[in-house]
Motif scaffolding. Structure first.
Motif, mmCIF file in Angstrom:
data_model
loop_
_atom_site.group_PDB
_atom_site.id
_atom_site.type_symbol
_atom_site.label_atom_id
_atom_site.label_comp_id
_atom_site.label_asym_id
_atom_site.label_seq_id
_atom_site.Cartn_x
_atom_site.Cartn_y
_atom_site.Cartn_z
ATOM 1 N N VAL B 633 48.205 30.297 51.126
ATOM 2 C CA VAL B 633 46.639 30.925 51.295
ATOM 3 C C VAL B 633 46.143 30.866 49.989
ATOM 4 C CG1 VAL B 633 45.507 32.913 52.445
ATOM 5 C CG2 VAL B 633 47.608 32.311 52.940
ATOM 6 N N GLU B 634 44.972 30.392 49.927
ATOM 7 C CA GLU B 634 44.158 30.572 48.556
ATOM 8 C C GLU B 634 43.567 32.064 48.470
ATOM 9 O OE1 GLU B 634 42.964 27.754 46.306
ATOM 10 O OE2 GLU B 634 44.018 26.011 47.204
ATOM 11 N N LEU B 635 43.733 32.596 47.464
ATOM 12 C CA LEU B 635 43.073 33.973 47.453
ATOM 13 C C LEU B 635 41.798 33.853 46.454
ATOM 14 C CD1 LEU B 635 45.924 36.547 47.371
ATOM 15 C CD2 LEU B 635 44.645 35.777 49.189
ATOM 16 N N THR B 636 41.674 32.628 45.855
ATOM 17 C CA THR B 636 40.506 32.484 44.973
ATOM 18 C C THR B 636 39.908 31.066 45.375
ATOM 19 O OG1 THR B 636 41.778 31.610 43.118
ATOM 20 C CG2 THR B 636 41.216 33.762 42.863
ATOM 21 N N GLU B 637 38.656 31.015 45.002
ATOM 22 C CA GLU B 637 38.011 29.832 44.837
ATOM 23 C C GLU B 637 38.626 28.753 43.949
ATOM 24 O OE1 GLU B 637 34.759 28.964 46.861
ATOM 25 O OE2 GLU B 637 35.211 30.992 47.691
ATOM 26 N N VAL B 644 44.560 32.092 42.096
ATOM 27 C CA VAL B 644 45.867 32.866 42.963
ATOM 28 C C VAL B 644 46.122 32.154 44.227
ATOM 29 C CG1 VAL B 644 46.951 34.805 43.493
ATOM 30 C CG2 VAL B 644 45.394 34.868 41.309
ATOM 31 N N LYS B 645 47.438 32.023 44.538
ATOM 32 C CA LYS B 645 47.664 31.264 45.949
ATOM 33 C C LYS B 645 48.768 32.332 46.371
ATOM 34 C CE LYS B 645 46.693 26.591 44.806
ATOM 35 N NZ LYS B 645 47.194 25.462 44.205
ATOM 36 N N CYS B 646 48.825 32.505 47.689
ATOM 37 C CA CYS B 646 49.750 33.377 48.271
ATOM 38 C C CYS B 646 50.625 32.541 49.081
ATOM 39 C CB CYS B 646 49.174 34.691 48.710
ATOM 40 S SG CYS B 646 50.393 35.888 49.463
ATOM 41 N N ILE B 719 45.072 42.949 54.014
ATOM 42 C CA ILE B 719 45.225 43.696 52.852
ATOM 43 C C ILE B 719 44.467 43.181 51.918
ATOM 44 C CG2 ILE B 719 47.117 44.016 51.285
ATOM 45 C CD1 ILE B 719 49.198 43.040 53.433
ATOM 46 N N PRO B 720 43.565 44.235 51.130
ATOM 47 C CA PRO B 720 42.729 43.889 50.035
ATOM 48 C C PRO B 720 43.777 43.881 48.802
ATOM 49 C CG PRO B 720 42.226 46.137 51.095
ATOM 50 C CD PRO B 720 43.683 45.669 51.736
ATOM 51 N N THR B 721 43.324 42.833 47.971
ATOM 52 C CA THR B 721 44.226 42.447 46.781
ATOM 53 C C THR B 721 43.305 42.406 45.790
ATOM 54 O OG1 THR B 721 43.873 40.196 47.387
ATOM 55 C CG2 THR B 721 45.922 41.381 48.002
ATOM 56 N N THR B 722 43.692 42.877 44.481
ATOM 57 C CA THR B 722 43.363 42.679 43.174
ATOM 58 C C THR B 722 44.401 42.277 42.147
ATOM 59 O OG1 THR B 722 42.230 44.571 43.921
ATOM 60 C CG2 THR B 722 41.701 43.762 41.650
ATOM 61 N N LEU B 723 43.769 41.315 41.239
ATOM 62 C CA LEU B 723 44.577 40.860 40.156
ATOM 63 C C LEU B 723 44.458 41.577 38.838
ATOM 64 C CD1 LEU B 723 46.400 38.408 39.268
ATOM 65 C CD2 LEU B 723 44.345 37.472 38.294
ATOM 66 N N ARG B 724 45.489 42.247 38.475
ATOM 67 C CA ARG B 724 45.526 43.202 37.355
ATOM 68 C C ARG B 724 46.314 42.546 36.440
ATOM 69 N NH1 ARG B 724 45.563 48.526 40.637
ATOM 70 N NH2 ARG B 724 43.300 48.684 41.196
ATOM 71 N N PHE B 725 45.678 42.775 35.063
ATOM 72 C CA PHE B 725 46.549 41.976 33.967
ATOM 73 C C PHE B 725 46.139 42.807 32.565
ATOM 74 C CE2 PHE B 725 42.971 39.521 35.337
ATOM 75 C CZ PHE B 725 42.196 39.366 34.203
ATOM 76 N N MET B 726 46.701 42.484 31.615
ATOM 77 C CA MET B 726 46.414 42.716 30.154
ATOM 78 C C MET B 726 46.058 41.515 29.606
ATOM 79 S SD MET B 726 46.949 45.116 27.736
ATOM 80 C CE MET B 726 47.997 46.241 27.786
ATOM 81 N N ALA B 727 44.632 41.448 29.131
ATOM 82 C CA ALA B 727 44.102 40.161 28.572
ATOM 83 C C ALA B 727 44.047 40.144 27.094
ATOM 84 C CB ALA B 727 42.780 39.946 29.036
ATOM 85 N N ARG B 728 44.701 39.221 26.293
ATOM 86 C CA ARG B 728 44.403 39.018 24.915
ATOM 87 C C ARG B 728 44.033 37.845 24.678
ATOM 88 N NH1 ARG B 728 50.507 40.424 22.767
ATOM 89 N NH2 ARG B 728 49.347 40.314 20.619
ATOM 90 N N ASP B 729 43.168 37.967 23.580
ATOM 91 C CA ASP B 729 42.361 36.551 23.102
ATOM 92 C C ASP B 729 43.335 35.704 22.445
ATOM 93 O OD1 ASP B 729 40.109 37.034 24.423
ATOM 94 O OD2 ASP B 729 39.353 38.421 22.774
ATOM 95 N N CYS B 730 43.409 34.430 22.290
ATOM 96 C CA CYS B 730 44.122 33.653 21.944
ATOM 97 C C CYS B 730 43.448 32.477 21.002
ATOM 98 C CB CYS B 730 45.567 33.290 22.530
ATOM 99 S SG CYS B 730 45.080 32.243 23.926
ATOM 100 N N ASP B 731 44.125 31.754 20.141
ATOM 101 C CA ASP B 731 43.424 30.412 19.671
ATOM 102 C C ASP B 731 43.747 29.425 20.810
ATOM 103 O OD1 ASP B 731 43.370 27.983 18.549
ATOM 104 O OD2 ASP B 731 43.726 28.931 16.451
ATOM 105 N N GLU B 746 40.741 43.581 35.305
ATOM 106 C CA GLU B 746 41.099 43.137 36.775
ATOM 107 C C GLU B 746 39.990 42.292 37.162
ATOM 108 O OE1 GLU B 746 41.330 47.046 38.493
ATOM 109 O OE2 GLU B 746 39.515 46.734 39.659
ATOM 110 N N TYR B 747 40.672 41.541 38.413
ATOM 111 C CA TYR B 747 39.737 40.380 39.010
ATOM 112 C C TYR B 747 39.848 40.649 40.395
ATOM 113 C CZ TYR B 747 38.138 35.689 39.567
ATOM 114 O OH TYR B 747 37.414 34.547 39.804
ATOM 115 N N MET B 748 38.919 40.674 41.258
ATOM 116 C CA MET B 748 39.023 40.933 42.718
ATOM 117 C C MET B 748 39.189 39.507 43.231
ATOM 118 S SD MET B 748 38.211 43.950 43.770
ATOM 119 C CE MET B 748 37.787 43.980 45.268
ATOM 120 N N LEU B 749 40.321 39.817 44.313
ATOM 121 C CA LEU B 749 40.757 38.563 44.981
ATOM 122 C C LEU B 749 40.329 38.663 46.461
ATOM 123 C CD1 LEU B 749 44.378 38.428 43.943
ATOM 124 C CD2 LEU B 749 42.415 36.930 43.005
#
Lengths: 178, 876
Positions: B633-637, B644-646, B719-731, B746-749
């Protein structure tokens, strides 16, 4: 698989074969390492090919996933093979070139005996027509000029005076050296 | 006199072949003559020809032999005889793969290729390039570049062709010499043009933009060489395949239909037909060109045309009808391949009335064509049976006649497949088909095919009108065939006995005889079936005679777990997922066979392997095997920053959500990625397994383990879902993160649905007797619910209703009841399956169609009343 278009490539010819009227190989060249890699497979294919083609002279057949075009004369069979997706007319043009150039080399006397007598020239002609699967030349007269017939193979009447003198000189020189 | 006789014999044998009966060793001995000075060109040329002839005949030379011959041959460079020199080049090419130290001739060849004699130069270049390796390439590069732009077309062609061969040694050769090739492209000689185009394409083929530029430039100047034009068409088609909507290229290909060379015209027509994107309007000119070719005097041209038309007939049969008259003429063609292709094309486009006549035509020459074409004919008949079911009698008779003919396994298997397919699609043909197959196994040398047919007889025979007539055929196999066929025959007999009680006593006699068989497997099977069948007849024995196809790795794992447990409860076999029935991909037309290898593992098994790799999941895994994995199941476009796929994995009491995440931002590194969910009522989150690091374009996986609610009704939830993460900028280029601390984001799915189908799966036994199981259900205390529904406006046909019902409930159709007869207004769909936790579910749906609205009466029986209720309530 069969519906896909062919990848643009110059590697067109998978093989060229000359067989005699018993299906024995006179000359054979296979250009694709994935098509009949061993001599045993090649011979088996040739046997099969000959059995399918020696009775009816119908120019084209599909066998073992290859398109084979062929032509026969007296006691010789000429074959050119390509991928089953290959343009049949391109293969046909190669076959025509092979046949016509050999016919010119042998002065229209296309027979087993004649081919064996001029086997060296025929080998050179095949080498000039197709180089490792790429069509090198498909014009019979240009192939014949490139294989360079021996001048003394041409009857004396057809030689120019300069050629006669040249060959006489050579012969004299060698006889003196001996 | 004696010698005269021998001469005559020789004359007959090989026409006095001077090369006959040559010994490899003698010929190689003769090669010593090469060392004589001065060189005798005539004699040496003859000996060299002999060596080349031997190699050509497939004679194997050892490395030492080849090396010796090679070195002797190098002496011949002294002679200035043209033919001899050229033969030496040939010899170098032939011997270089076998002999050692071949680079010794490099300097001689380089001298020849830069020399004055044009006749040497071209051939010397080609010989040189066969002995060149990566290290030497540098040394000859300068000469090669010069040769490409040489005045002499032979030299230029030779250099271009050789550079193509050299790409296997050094990949960027073509690119380095592209400038020279560009110049050669303007040559007057047609072959040089063609070869230059090949090199230029090789140089640019990885860069699509450059190819587009090259093609669009060349399409404006007309190519004089027909070969180059063909090549250009192929290049244009490749571009067209990759991107759509380039009208200019399509126009170019279409304009080639008016080229003066037939070769190019055909190439263009072939390309238009095979492009797969062409509309009927674009096809029309191509087809009319092919139609013209059909009347050509040249067999090759007719063959090419009819073969291409045959392909069009598969996708656009209507477009080919215009050619029917020309194709009719080709049926009598002396070339059988052309005739076969013409007939199969006509079969695809023709009307029902012409079938009889065409079949008669084929029958006259079917024995004369090769197996490959016979398979084509069989496939055409198969398509015909689907198109005109009423013609099955004629076609079946024809197929059975073909079965009796000589032929290889592939051909026979194709016929058997077709008969089976016809039987499945058309119940009227079943009896006749079975009779033909019975007759065929009487005299079938292919074991695998005989086993398959016996299996089919066991499955289909018992439900036919007169099952007893098949027993004789099957028992004959037990007497006459090898062990594996005997074993299959024993199983088939047992199935008859289990399904047809009147036959039981007789078959038991036969089976008891089989217990004396010499083969272990046959004896074991016979003993097993005797034991089961001798017990009182009841419907449950059927599933023992016809065991469900279980997935072996899962069964093994479950048994291992069971053995390590206290073994207080009986082992529950319903927990094991069924094995995946491997469906052969239907190949539209087999001309060059290439079967792809398919993985033998089912989806569940592959996931099981994958999940077993995650140590944190071991707790869930040890309690029960994986019950079912949902489709992805695709949770994002697909075009968003994070993908994100589930996949939902159901266990007896747990639901494992597998989230496959992909970071598409090159300047970000994600850490501690998890998918946060809000557990719906009744669900409990057991634990989460975050993905520690998610770099750009590297897939990562995080898991969430949930416990199913006690109440099965609550298990269907959103089930409502959200992607949560710690983002760090990189080269973006190196992927090394900046030193500073990242930030939480976070990013709504999209919402995730847990459905009934996720918790239900089929039982994997197609041949099960539904009625027996249904009745047995009543006696085993199943609870039953019945309800009537009117299906929504989106379902307007019975087939649609069956499909959506099967998909929605996750149950499996049994007794092939998912096939709806055409034009039927009513249908009964029989479904069977297992709910997680091993609860059996049976369902019968009576469907009725009126005014394109489907009404359904659904009866459900299940060992658990809640599950039965869940099934009916979820449909409403």
């Amino acid at each position: 698989m069969d519906d896909q278009l062919l990848e643009p490539s110059l590697y067109t010819v998978k093989g060229m074969v000359i067989l005699d009227n018993d299906g024995n190989r006179i000359l054979a060249k296979y250009y694709d390492k994935n098509v009949f890699p061993t001599s045993k497979e090649q011979k088996a294919f040739e046997k099969n090919l000959f059995n399918k083609t020696h009775r009816a002279n119908t120019e084209i057949i599909m066998l073992d996933g290859l398109t084979c075009v062929y032509k026969s004369n007296v006691d010789l069979f000429f074959y050119v093979m390509g991928s089953s997706r290959e343009n049949e007319l391109i293969l046909m043009s190669v076959l025509n070139c092979l046949y016509d150039s050999i016919s010119q080399i042998l002065r229209k006397n296309v027979e087993k005996r004649a081919v064996l007598d001029s086997l060296d020239i025929v080998m050179l002609a095949m080498d000039e027509i197709c180089d490792n699967g790429i069509i090198l030349d498909a014009d019979a007269s240009s192939v014949v000029t490139r294989v360079a017939l021996r001048t003394d193979d041409i009857p004396l009447g057809e030689q120019t005076v300069a050629q006669v003198i040249q060959s006489a000189k050579e012969q004299l020189k060698w006889s003196l050296l001996k | 006199m004696n010698s005269f006789k021998r001469d005559k014999k020789e004359e007959e044998d090989g026409g006095g072949n001077p090369f006959q009966n040559m010994e490899k060793t003698t010929v190689l001995q003769e090669a010593r003559t090469f060392n004589d000075t001065p060189v005798n060109p005539r004699k040496c040329a003859h000996i060299l020809t002999k060596i080349l002839y031997l190699i050509n005949q497939g004679e194997q030379l050892g490395t030492t032999e080849a090396t010796e011959a090679f070195f002797a041959m190098t002496k011949l460079f002294q002679s200035r005889d043209v033919i001899l020199r050229r033969l030496v080049y040939l010899g170098i090419k032939e011997l270089s793969p076998i002999a050692e130290d071949v680079i010794i001739v490099t300097s001689s060849l380089t001298k020849d290729m830069t020399g004055k004699e044009d006749l040497y130069r071209a051939a010397a270049i080609r010989a040189l390039c066969t002995i060149t390796d990566g290290a030497m390439l540098q040394a000859i590069e300068r000469y090669m570049k010069q040769a490409i732009v040489d005045r002499s077309p032979a030299v230029s062609s030779a250099a271009l062709v050789s550079s193509l061969h050299l790409t296997s040694i050094s990949g960027d050769i073509a690119r380095r010499w592209a400038n020279e090739a560009q110049e050669a492209l303007n040559s007057d000689n047609v072959m040089v043009q063609y070869h230059a185009l090949g090199v230029l394409y090789q140089a640019r083929k990885t860069d699509k933009h450059a190819v587009t530029k090259l093609v669009s430039k060349l399409t404006r100047t007309s190519m004089t060489s027909p070969y180059a034009a063909c090549m250009l068409i192929r290049m244009a088609c490749k571009l067209l395949e990759e991107e759509d909507g380039n009208g200019e290229l399509l126009d170019f290909v279409a304009s080639c239909l008016r080229h003066k060379s037939e070769m190019v015209v055909y190439e263009a027509a072939h390309a238009l037909v095979n492009m797969g994107k062409s509309s009927t309007r674009e096809l029309a000119p191509a087809i009319s060109v092919l139609q013209l070719f059909c009347g050509s005097l040249k067999p090759a041209l007719r063959f090419a045309a009819v073969r291409t038309l045959n392909k069009v007939a598969m996708s656009h049969p209507a477009a080919v009808t215009a050619c029917n008259l020309d194709l009719e003429n080709l049926i009598a063609d002396p070339n059988r391949s052309i005739a076969t292709l013409a007939i199969t094309t006509l079969l695809k486009t023709g009307a029902e009335s012409s079938v009889d006549r065409l079949m008669k035509q084929i029958a006259t020459f079917v024995s004369e064509i090769s197996d490959e074409f016979k398979v084509v004919v069989v496939q055409a008949i198969r398509a015909l049976c689907q198109k005109f079911p009423r013609k099955h009698a004629v076609l079946m008779n024809f197929l059975s006649a073909m079965l009796r003919d000589e032929g290889g396994l592939e051909y026979k298997a194709a016929i058997a497949d077709t008969i089976i397919a016809v039987m499945e699609g058309n119940s009227e043909a079943k009896e006749a088909g079975l009779a033909h197959l019975c007759e065929f196994i009487e005299d079938c040398e292919h074991i695998s095919l005989a086993v398959r047919i016996l299996h089919l007889l066991g499955q289909e025979g018992p439900t036919s009108k007169q099952p007893s007539r098949y027993i004789r055929f099957i028992y004959n196999r037990v007497i006459l065939e090898c062990a594996s066929v005997r074993a299959a025959a024993v199983t088939a007999l047992a199935r008859f006995a289990a399904a047809c009680p009147p036959l039981l006593p007789n078959i038991l006699v036969l089976l008891s005889r089989c217990q004396l068989d010499s083969d272990d497997e046959v004896r074991d099977r016979a003993a097993y079936y005797c034991a089961i069948l001798q017990q009182q007849f009841d419907p449950t024995t059927l599933s023992l005679v016809q065991p469900p196809l279980l997935s072996i790795p899962s069964l093994e794992r479950a048994l291992n777990n069971y053995v390590s447990s206290p073994m207080e409860e009986p082992f529950d076999i319903s927990q094991i997922p069924p094995a995946q029935t491997v469906e052969e991909p239907t190949q539209p037309e087999i001309l060059a066979t290439a079967k792809q290898q398919q993985s033998r593992l089912s989806r569940e098994e592959t996931f099981m392997e994958k999940l077993a790799q995650v140590p944190q999941l071991a707790l869930v895994m040890s309690k029960s095997p994986l019950f079912k994995s949902s489709p992805v199941v695709e949770l994002t476009e697909s075009e968003t920053e994070y993908n994100v796929k589930c996949v939902k994995h159901s266990f007896s009491n747990h639901l494992v959500l597998q989230f496959d995440c992909l970071n598409t931002l090159s300047d970000q590194l994600l850490e501690d990625v998890r998918v946060a969910i809000e557990p719906p009522e009744g669900y409990r989150v057991v634990y989460e397994i975050p993905c520690l690091r998610l770099a750009y374009n590297e897939p990562g996986t995080t898991y969430t383990v949930l416990e199913f609610p006690e109440d099965v009704h609550a298990s269907i939830a959103t089930i409502p879902t959200t992607l949560r993460f710690m983002a760090r900028d990189c080269d973006p280029t190196t992927g090394v993160p900046d030193a500073e601390q990242g930030y939480r984001d976070e990013y709504m799915l999209e919402d995730l649905e847990v459905t009934l189908a996720d918790q239900m799966r089929g039982v994997g036994k197609q041949g099960v007797d539904f009625n027996a199981a249904w009745d047995a259900g009543a006696t085993r205390g199943f609870s039953e619910l019945e309800e009537t529904f009117v299906l929504g406006a989106s379902v307007t046909t019975l087939e649609g209703a069956v499909q959506s019902l099967v998909g929605f409930l996750g149950l499996e159709a049994v007794e092939r009841s998912h096939r709806v007869a055409t034009d039927a207004v009513g249908h009964t769909l029989l479904l069977g399956g297992i709910f997680r936790g091993g609860k059996e579910v049976l369902a019968r749906a009576r469907l009725a169609l009126a005014d394109s609205q489907v009404t359904m009466q659904l009866s459900v029986r299940s060992s658990d009343p809640d599950v039965a209720e869940l099934v009916t309530s979820s449909v409403g």
